[in-house]
Design an enzyme around this catalytic site. Structure first.
Site, short mmCIF file in Angstrom:
data_model
loop_
_atom_site.label_atom_id
_atom_site.label_comp_id
_atom_site.label_asym_id
_atom_site.label_seq_id
_atom_site.Cartn_x
_atom_site.Cartn_y
_atom_site.Cartn_z
N GLY A 20 -1.50 14.76 -2.29
CA GLY A 20 -1.97 14.63 -3.73
C GLY A 20 -2.49 16.26 -4.10
N VAL A 52 -8.98 12.05 2.36
CA VAL A 52 -9.03 13.64 2.23
C VAL A 52 -9.37 14.10 1.17
CG1 VAL A 52 -7.95 16.06 2.98
CG2 VAL A 52 -7.27 14.20 4.85
N ILE A 55 -9.05 20.03 -3.18
CA ILE A 55 -9.63 21.27 -2.97
C ILE A 55 -10.96 21.13 -4.01
CG2 ILE A 55 -10.16 23.83 -2.71
CD1 ILE A 55 -9.91 22.62 0.33
N LYS A 88 -8.20 30.66 -22.18
CA LYS A 88 -8.05 32.11 -20.82
C LYS A 88 -7.10 33.14 -21.79
CE LYS A 88 -7.30 33.64 -16.46
NZ LYS A 88 -6.89 33.12 -15.26
N PRO A 108 -6.25 41.72 -19.72
CA PRO A 108 -5.76 41.11 -20.87
C PRO A 108 -3.98 40.35 -20.56
CG PRO A 108 -5.35 42.94 -22.32
CD PRO A 108 -5.84 43.23 -20.45
#
Length: 519
Positions: A20, A52, A55, A88, A108
């Site tokens: 996943g 599990v 991250i 961003k 940029p």
């Protein structure tokens, strides 16, 4: 391997994603959306362990994420609201060139002005560096300095006055993708721990068996099981090609830092600040900042690295916990073996610099989902093309990331001195750097028409770090007038954008309150 005719004609009807997190759910969504568009009868199943944890620290994207979200049918308004996302516009590197006060430059997301018509780099050189390169050839650095957004609330979803990507909460992003995949795209979600793979006579994976006795059969398997690499590593034992001799970072410590005031500015670019043995990322989300220290354990201890991170965060760090992650810098020698293709951390990882992790997942799924093999024989062709393309991409990513370190003039610590040692550079980088002393990076310097990092990115880093060049003067060249026109146009665009675009936090608040205009 030669296969019976009937076996090569066997249709691909069942695609199984193993794992996943962001990788698994992006893969499932892209596959399911592609199947729906083609009116195919292919099923997509995602198998995910309940044991599990993911991250969950990949919080920066590329502009490509806008296309990915649009392709799978998630509105930008929902994405921003659900993932605490922010816009961003690039990255600002602090202290990478020489470490002296004022050492900073932008990479940029906008390309240099007139990029399809003219290379402005030789025209910037005669100015003697009167303006920073990124600020001279484009206006986006000014928006970042002023804390302005790349678009306004009346701009339709996924469009902007300036190019943009996102900062996002990775855990909330995976949850949104999960909900969208199962609720709207028809992805079957199976929770269970994979204990072994069931193999076909031709060496393919025929199915994955779970700890509870179930077997999930499939024709094509996408390994998104993270560093465990259950299929590409555990079943096929494809070697892992380390790049620790080139990229030294092998640890990261991350923190989630609340804003002191709910109306604090939200930075609209990643800030990457050099440290003695690595660098610190600092990104702004709607409710918090994500801050982490990437470092080399060969050059600093874990305790010293955490202390450096806490100094950077300041007094607020006293109340915060930190999470340490190990980095195995490198990638698989092959990414697609038989009917199994590795995507995400199972394929490889270098470090968070330039936020290439999510982009590689997107690029992988573009290659797979948009040209999904229809038969078993077609899988072999797809695998050859995929392996060739991504072997090249990984090589270029390692080279570009190394560039940030290789041309430093810092000599204050062993970490920076070691990076500047040409014996640690990838093959070809020294040759390119010699060429780029006399000629700006250009498309002709790269082997592929579509590079993950194109010549504008190389120019922004080289000139941002003030790499010494000796380009011929172009003051009187025939295209000097064209260069002046493009710079004048950029100056006008900058002035207009500074007047019209909203404060970044104000736009995020407006999106949450009112939503963006649907396309």
């Amino acid at each position: 391997m030669t296969q019976p005719h009937g076996e090569t004609d066997r249709p691909v009807k069942r695609v199984v994603v193993v794992g996943g997190g962001s990788a698994g759910w992006i893969a499932a969504c892209r596959l399911a959306a592609a199947v729906r568009r083609s009116a195919g009868d292919v099923t997509v199943t995602l198998v995910e362990s309940a044991q599990v944890p993911t991250i969950g620290v990949g919080e920066g994207t590329w502009p490509t994420m806008r296309n990915t979200l649009a392709k799978i049918g998630i509105s930008e308004t929902d994405f921003v609201r659900r993932c605490d996302a922010a816009f961003k516009q690039g990255a600002r590197f602090v202290g990478w060139a020489d470490g002296r006060p004022g050492d900073a430059y932008y990479h940029p997301l906008n390309p240099p002005a007139g990029a399809t018509e003219i290379d402005l780099a030789p025209h910037w050189q005669p100015r003697g560096g009167a303006a920073e390169f990124a600020s001279w050839v484009d206006y986006q650095a000014a928006l970042c300095d002023a804390g302005l957004a790349p678009k306004s609330i009346t701009t339709p979803e996924y469009l902007g006055q300036a190019n943009y990507a996102y900062h996002l909460d990775a855990g909330k992003f995976a949850a949104l993708l999960h909900e969208h995949a199962t609720g709207r795209l028809g992805v079957e979600h199976v929770v269970g721990d994979v204990v072994r793979a069931e193999m076909a006579d031709n060496g393919d994976v025929a199915g994955v068996s779970l700890v509870d006795g179930r077997t999930i059969a499939g024709d094509l398997f996408v390994d998104c099981s993270g560093f465990a690499a259950l299929l590409i590593g555990g079943v096929y034992d494809i070697p892992f090609r380390s790049c620790r001799d080139v990229m030294f970072a092998d640890r990261a410590i991350a923190m989630q830092v609340p804003y002191a005031d709910p109306d604090d500015p939200v930075t609209c670019h990643t800030v990457a600040t050099a440290q003695d043995a690595g660098w610190i990322w600092d990104i702004g989300l709607w409710t918090r900042r994500g801050i982490g220290h990437v470092y080399s354990s060969a050059h600093i201890s874990d305790d010293q690295a955490e202390a450096a991170l806490r100094r950077y965060v300041g007094p607020a760090a006293e109340e915060l916990s930190a999470r340490t992650l190990r980095i195995e810098a490198g990638h698989r020698e092959r990414f697609w073996q038989n009917n199994c293709v590795a995507v995400g951390l199972s394929a490889g990882f270098v470090e968070p610099l330039e936020a290439s992790a999510l982009m590689l997942i997107e690029a992988s799924m573009d290659a797979i989902a948009d040209r999904l093999p229809r038969t078993r024989a077609a899988i072999d062709t797809a695998a050859r093309q995929f392996n060739a393309a991504f072997t090249h991409h990984w090589s270029r990513i390692v080279e570009f990331l190394k560039l940030h370190y290789a041309i430093t003039r810092r000599t204050d610590s062993a970490f920076w001195r070691d990076h500047a040692d040409p014996s640690t550079w990838p093959d070809g980088l020294a040759e390119r750097l010699a060429l780029w002393r006399d000629h700006p990076p250009a498309a002709a310097d790269f082997d592929h028409a579509r590079e993950v990092f194109g010549w504008p990115s190389y120019q922004y880093v080289l000139h941002g770090m003030k790499y010494p060049t000796r380009y011929p003067r172009h003051d009187a060249a025939p295209d000097a007038a064209l260069a002046r026109r493009w710079i004048a146009r950029t100056d006008r665009t900058r002035a207009d954008a500074m007047q019209r675009l909203p404060r970044h936090r104000d736009l995020l608040r407006a999106v949450r309150d009112h939503g963006l205009q649907a396309v």
